[in-house]
Each structure stands twice: as structure tokens, then as C-alpha cells.
Write a protein that holds these residues in place. Structure first.
Motif, PDB file in Angstrom:
ATOM      1  N   LYS A   1       0.279  39.478 -57.094  1.00 38.07           N
ATOM      2  CA  LYS A   1       0.795  39.644 -55.733  1.00 38.07           C
ATOM      3  C   LYS A   1       0.012  40.767 -55.076  1.00 38.07           C
ATOM      4  O   LYS A   1      -0.550  41.627 -55.757  1.00 38.07           O
ATOM      5  N   GLU A   2       0.012  40.739 -53.775  1.00 36.69           N
ATOM      6  CA  GLU A   2      -0.608  41.825 -53.014  1.00 36.69           C
ATOM      7  C   GLU A   2       0.460  42.520 -52.187  1.00 36.69           C
ATOM      8  O   GLU A   2       1.281  41.854 -51.556  1.00 36.69           O
ATOM      9  N   ILE A   3       0.437  43.858 -52.219  1.00 36.12           N
ATOM     10  CA  ILE A   3       1.323  44.627 -51.332  1.00 36.12           C
ATOM     11  C   ILE A   3       0.449  45.476 -50.428  1.00 36.12           C
ATOM     12  O   ILE A   3      -0.423  46.217 -50.900  1.00 36.12           O
ATOM     13  N   GLN A   4       0.695  45.338 -49.140  1.00 39.99           N
ATOM     14  CA  GLN A   4      -0.067  46.102 -48.153  1.00 39.99           C
ATOM     15  C   GLN A   4       0.799  47.250 -47.651  1.00 39.99           C
ATOM     16  O   GLN A   4       1.923  47.029 -47.182  1.00 39.99           O
ATOM     17  N   PHE A   5       0.292  48.472 -47.806  1.00 40.97           N
ATOM     18  CA  PHE A   5       0.996  49.667 -47.313  1.00 40.97           C
ATOM     19  C   PHE A   5       0.237  50.243 -46.129  1.00 40.97           C
ATOM     20  O   PHE A   5      -0.984  50.434 -46.214  1.00 40.97           O
ATOM     21  N   GLN A   6       0.946  50.517 -45.055  1.00 44.03           N
ATOM     22  CA  GLN A   6       0.348  51.283 -43.958  1.00 44.03           C
ATOM     23  C   GLN A   6       0.991  52.667 -43.981  1.00 44.03           C
ATOM     24  O   GLN A   6       2.208  52.811 -43.821  1.00 44.03           O
ATOM     25  N   PHE A   7       0.153  53.695 -44.212  1.00 39.24           N
ATOM     26  CA  PHE A   7       0.647  55.072 -44.352  1.00 39.24           C
ATOM     27  C   PHE A   7       0.614  55.792 -43.004  1.00 39.24           C
ATOM     28  O   PHE A   7      -0.212  55.480 -42.133  1.00 39.24           O
TER      29      PHE A   7
ATOM     30  N   VAL B   1      -2.157  47.874 -61.894  1.00 37.24           N
ATOM     31  CA  VAL B   1      -2.236  47.891 -60.433  1.00 37.24           C
ATOM     32  C   VAL B   1      -3.626  48.352 -60.015  1.00 37.24           C
ATOM     33  O   VAL B   1      -4.144  49.339 -60.535  1.00 37.24           O
ATOM     34  N   SER B   2      -4.250  47.608 -59.074  1.00 36.14           N
ATOM     35  CA  SER B   2      -5.552  48.038 -58.546  1.00 36.14           C
ATOM     36  C   SER B   2      -5.439  48.200 -57.031  1.00 36.14           C
ATOM     37  O   SER B   2      -4.751  47.422 -56.364  1.00 36.14           O
ATOM     38  N   TRP B   3      -6.145  49.223 -56.501  1.00 33.58           N
ATOM     39  CA  TRP B   3      -6.040  49.567 -55.084  1.00 33.58           C
ATOM     40  C   TRP B   3      -7.351  49.294 -54.360  1.00 33.58           C
ATOM     41  O   TRP B   3      -8.422  49.482 -54.913  1.00 33.58           O
ATOM     42  N   SER B   4      -7.235  48.835 -53.100  1.00 38.82           N
ATOM     43  CA  SER B   4      -8.424  48.718 -52.244  1.00 38.82           C
ATOM     44  C   SER B   4      -8.030  49.128 -50.823  1.00 38.82           C
ATOM     45  O   SER B   4      -6.884  48.934 -50.408  1.00 38.82           O
ATOM     46  N   GLU B   5      -8.994  49.696 -50.098  1.00 35.00           N
ATOM     47  CA  GLU B   5      -8.705  50.222 -48.767  1.00 35.00           C
ATOM     48  C   GLU B   5      -8.806  49.122 -47.718  1.00 35.00           C
ATOM     49  O   GLU B   5      -9.665  48.240 -47.808  1.00 35.00           O
ATOM     50  N   GLY B   6      -7.899  49.171 -46.727  1.00 35.20           N
ATOM     51  CA  GLY B   6      -7.956  48.251 -45.599  1.00 35.20           C
ATOM     52  C   GLY B   6      -7.123  47.008 -45.833  1.00 35.20           C
ATOM     53  O   GLY B   6      -6.485  46.862 -46.873  1.00 35.20           O
TER      54      GLY B   6
ATOM     55  N   LYS C   1      -3.090  45.309 -55.618  1.00 37.45           N
ATOM     56  CA  LYS C   1      -2.957  44.042 -56.341  1.00 37.45           C
ATOM     57  C   LYS C   1      -2.202  44.332 -57.620  1.00 37.45           C
ATOM     58  O   LYS C   1      -2.610  45.203 -58.395  1.00 37.45           O
ATOM     59  N   ILE C   2      -1.096  43.590 -57.831  1.00 35.20           N
ATOM     60  CA  ILE C   2      -0.268  43.892 -59.000  1.00 35.20           C
ATOM     61  C   ILE C   2       0.041  42.612 -59.769  1.00 35.20           C
ATOM     62  O   ILE C   2       0.057  41.525 -59.194  1.00 35.20           O
ATOM     63  N   PRO C   3       0.291  42.737 -61.090  1.00 30.63           N
ATOM     64  CA  PRO C   3       0.752  41.565 -61.846  1.00 30.63           C
ATOM     65  C   PRO C   3       2.057  41.055 -61.254  1.00 30.63           C
ATOM     66  O   PRO C   3       2.852  41.833 -60.729  1.00 30.63           O
TER      67      PRO C   3
ATOM     68  N   VAL D   1       4.428  42.232 -48.362  1.00 33.05           N
ATOM     69  CA  VAL D   1       4.164  41.624 -49.679  1.00 33.05           C
ATOM     70  C   VAL D   1       3.583  40.234 -49.460  1.00 33.05           C
ATOM     71  O   VAL D   1       4.179  39.399 -48.778  1.00 33.05           O
ATOM     72  N   ASN D   2       2.390  39.986 -50.026  1.00 32.71           N
ATOM     73  CA  ASN D   2       1.732  38.680 -49.895  1.00 32.71           C
ATOM     74  C   ASN D   2       1.680  37.985 -51.255  1.00 32.71           C
ATOM     75  O   ASN D   2       1.215  38.565 -52.227  1.00 32.71           O
ATOM     76  N   GLU D   3       2.164  36.728 -51.306  1.00 32.65           N
ATOM     77  CA  GLU D   3       2.053  35.938 -52.527  1.00 32.65           C
ATOM     78  C   GLU D   3       0.834  35.027 -52.431  1.00 32.65           C
ATOM     79  O   GLU D   3       0.419  34.636 -51.347  1.00 32.65           O
ATOM     80  N   VAL D   4       0.276  34.669 -53.582  1.00 35.49           N
ATOM     81  CA  VAL D   4      -0.832  33.724 -53.610  1.00 35.49           C
ATOM     82  C   VAL D   4      -0.297  32.360 -53.188  1.00 35.49           C
ATOM     83  O   VAL D   4       0.756  31.926 -53.638  1.00 35.49           O
ATOM     84  N   SER D   5      -1.020  31.685 -52.287  1.00 34.68           N
ATOM     85  CA  SER D   5      -0.547  30.385 -51.802  1.00 34.68           C
ATOM     86  C   SER D   5      -0.677  29.324 -52.892  1.00 34.68           C
ATOM     87  O   SER D   5      -1.511  29.427 -53.796  1.00 34.68           O
ATOM     88  N   THR D   6       0.155  28.273 -52.779  1.00 32.71           N
ATOM     89  CA  THR D   6       0.091  27.161 -53.738  1.00 32.71           C
ATOM     90  C   THR D   6      -1.296  26.525 -53.717  1.00 32.71           C
ATOM     91  O   THR D   6      -1.842  26.159 -54.755  1.00 32.71           O
ATOM     92  N   GLU D   7      -1.871  26.402 -52.520  1.00 31.75           N
ATOM     93  CA  GLU D   7      -3.207  25.799 -52.388  1.00 31.75           C
ATOM     94  C   GLU D   7      -4.235  26.595 -53.185  1.00 31.75           C
ATOM     95  O   GLU D   7      -5.085  26.039 -53.883  1.00 31.75           O
TER      96      GLU D   7
END
Length: 337
Positions: free
Chosen positions: A253-259, A277-282, A291-293, A317-323
Motif C-alpha cells: 500500500k502507499e500512504i501519502q503524507f503532506q507535512f 517501510v520505504s520512503w520517497s519524496e513527492g 510504501k508499506i507491506p 492511503v492508496n491501494e494497488v488497483s486490481t488491474e
């Protein structure tokens, strides 16, 4: 509930020949040809219970349409066992066709030059439907699919969306217990798709109509089907719940935080260093994506730690789409045992 479809060790092979190159090769082809056996459907087995809505999916050439043609009696299997509505589709042809409805997105069962309602009347005679049954059932179908204004128009004057709604109505004139839909929403606009989906849900609930749907439009599957059967190179690689497919292979899953203020990679990385958990900017100012398990405990802990440590303006919170999941399965060759 009883099984409406029973398939065991079903196989379909086609013989093709490959021509040799050059003049000498063409001359040799006159006398001897190189034949090759292509196995379009490779010993598949599955059952469908009454009232199920099943998505039958796969890439082009996976064997979907070949399977549907065998299940509807159009093609004879090379080997294996098929029972559909308690009958052998290609041996008990006349009785069998009265128990199914079929819509092929690329083919029409309506007569091109006559009015839609005349096609309906012809099909009513073919299926031996009584006036009373026709009036009661088709009134509901015509109203729900909103095709009343189209009945006196010849099929050739209908748009694709209008024709597909009429094709669906035509397949249901005899109110069959089993409906095969092969790419029924191909090329249709969103509103027509929604109308067809709502109608399919309604007949499934009202009449317990069993529906087998092949489509490339994953949103059709998500809207209608709890179970999917996935084909690859003529073999079933997954047969089970759509939700299970998502939970098993939608592993991130992806979680987007705006600080509210700028933060650093080091600050975020120190919150849960050994959790995967891995982090990327933007994207955006003071926005970081984690990005988290796909585990609820890690998701909850991460959100709690971030909120305790920093001031947050927004969380998404963004889930991976079925497609995307299905594309990954094909690309990475992941197989469910």
C-alpha cells in the motif's frame, strides 16, 4: 445449490500448418506440409454454481473465447468432460440452446435490416416463448435497459451502445438460467456500461441468473463478480475470490503524507526502521510517500508514529488497483497453486 457448469480436463486443439520459405519451399509444400498442433485450452477443470457471477479473464490468446465456444456448443472439445445445465452442449444442441443466453460483443444475433422489435418477435417464436411470458418478462427488460424508443428502428441505425443493450435484451427473451457474456461492454461509454452493469445485478438477484463474463475491462469484474477464473496459455492459473486475489498479490500500500513543515528522509526513516517501510519524496511540497507491506498492524503503527512526531496537513492511503495486480501476475508469471 447445484452446479450449473461442470468442466473436467477440458482440452481443445487446433491443427495448423506452417509454410516453408522461398520457391523451393513452396514447391515442397505442394507435396508435404509441416503440421503443428496448437493447444488453445489445456486440460482445465472448474465448476460454477447456480446464481454465481464469475469473471473469466485472461490476455488475448489465453483461451477464453475458445472455452466459451465449447461451453455454448459452438466448438466440440478435443477431449474432456462438459455438463452445462445438466446437458452436453454439442450433443444435445436443440434442448441446450433454450437453456442459455449468449452475447458476443463482436457478433450480432439481431437481423440487420429489420426493426429491433421484429427481431425480438422472431426470437420469441424460435424459443417458443408464450405471449404472456414474453409480455411480462420483456416489459421489465425493455424498461430497465431503456430501449423502448429503439424498438421500431432497424438495427443498422443504432449506435454501438444502443445495439449492445438490444443484444442483451434479445439474449434474455426466453429468460435463460445461464448467461454467457463475451466482451459485452467493449467500446461502450461509461453511462451505457453502468446501465448494463446495474441490469445484470438486478437479473442475478431477481431470477438467480448465473452469469459467466469475459472482459478486458477490470472495472466490470470489480463491479459484478465476487469470483474470478484467470487463464494463461490455455491453463487456469487462478480460481477464487477477487478479494483473495487482491489480498494475496496486492502486497503493498502507499500512504501519502503532506507535512506542515519540511521533514527529512533521515527523520522519517528512523520511525520504523526494520518494518519494510520505504520512503520517497513527492509529489508536491512537503509531501512524502511511504510504501508499506499490506498489513494492517504496520499501517496503523506508521500512521500513529508519524502523527505523534510531526504536524500533518493531509493523509491519503492508496491501494494497488486490481488491474495492476493482474498485470503483475502475468508479467511476473506468479501462479496460485
Amino acid at each position: 445449490m447445484k452446479n450449473v457448469i461442470e468442466v473436467r480436463d477440458l482440452r481443445k486443439e487446433f491443427t495448423s500448418y506452417s509454410s516453408r520459405s522461398g520457391l523451393k519451399g513452396a514447391f515442397r509444400d505442394l507435396f508435404t506440409r509441416n503440421y503443428k498442433v496448437i493447444r488453445a485450452v489445456n486440460d482445465i477443470s472448474f465448476q460454477v454454481r447456480q446464481g454465481e457471477m464469475i469473471g473469466y479473464i485472461g490476455e488475448n490468446g489465453a483461451g477464453k473465447s475458445t472455452t466459451i465456444k465449447m461451453l455454448t456448443g459452438i466448438l466440440t472439445p478435443t477431449s474432456g468432460h462438459i455438463r452445462v445445465n445438466g446437458m452436453n452442449p454439442h450433443k444435445e444442441r436443440e434442448a441446450f440452446v433454450r437453456s442459455i443466453g449468449v452475447v458476443f460483443g463482436q457478433r450480432s444475433q439481431l437481423w440487420w435490416d429489420i426493426a429491433v422489435q421484429e427481431s425480438f418477435r422472431l426470437l420469441k417464436k424460435v424459443y417458443g416463448v408464450s405471449d404472456e411470458d414474453y409480455d411480462t418478462h420483456m416489459k421489465h427488460v425493455i424498461e430497465t435497459l431503456d430501449i423502448g424508443p429503439l424498438l421500431d428502428k432497424p438495427v443498422r441505425k443504432l449506435s454501438l451502445g444502443q445495439r449492445m443493450r438490444c443484444e442483451l435484451a434479445a439474449a434474455l427473451i426466453h429468460n435463460p438460467p445461464l448467461l454467457f457474456l463475451d466482451e459485452p461492454t467493449i467500446g461502450l461509454d461509461v453511462l451505457v456500461k453502468l446501465k448494463i452493469r446495474d441490469f445484470l445485478k438486478e437479473i442475478n438477484e431477481k431470477y438467480k441468473t448465473t452469469i459467466l463474463l469475459t472482459t478486458h475491462d477490470i472495472s466490470d469484474i470489480e463491479a459484478l463478480c465476487d469470483r474470478v477464473v484467470m487463464l494463461d496459455e490455455g491453463k487456469i492459473i487462478y480460481d477464487g475470490a477477487l478479494e483473495h486475489l487482491r489480498s494475496q498479490w496486492g502486497d503493498e500500500k502507499e500512504i501519502q503524507f503532506q507535512f506542515s513543515v519540511p521533514v527529512t528522509y533521515a527523520q522519517l526513516g528512523s520511525l520504523m526502521p526494520d518494518s519494510g517501510v520505504s520512503w520517497s519524496e513527492g509529489p508536491g511540497q512537503n509531501v512524502w510517500t511511504a510504501k508499506i507491506p499490506n498489513e494492517e498492524v504496520i499501517l496503523s503503527m506508521l500512521i500513529a508514529k508519524v502523527v505523534q512526531s510531526f504536524r500533518i496537513q493531509d493523509i491519503k492511503v492508496n491501494e494497488v488497483s486490481t488491474e495492476e495486480i493482474i498485470r503483475n501476475i502475468y508479467e511476473e508469471g506468479m501462479v496460485h497453486g
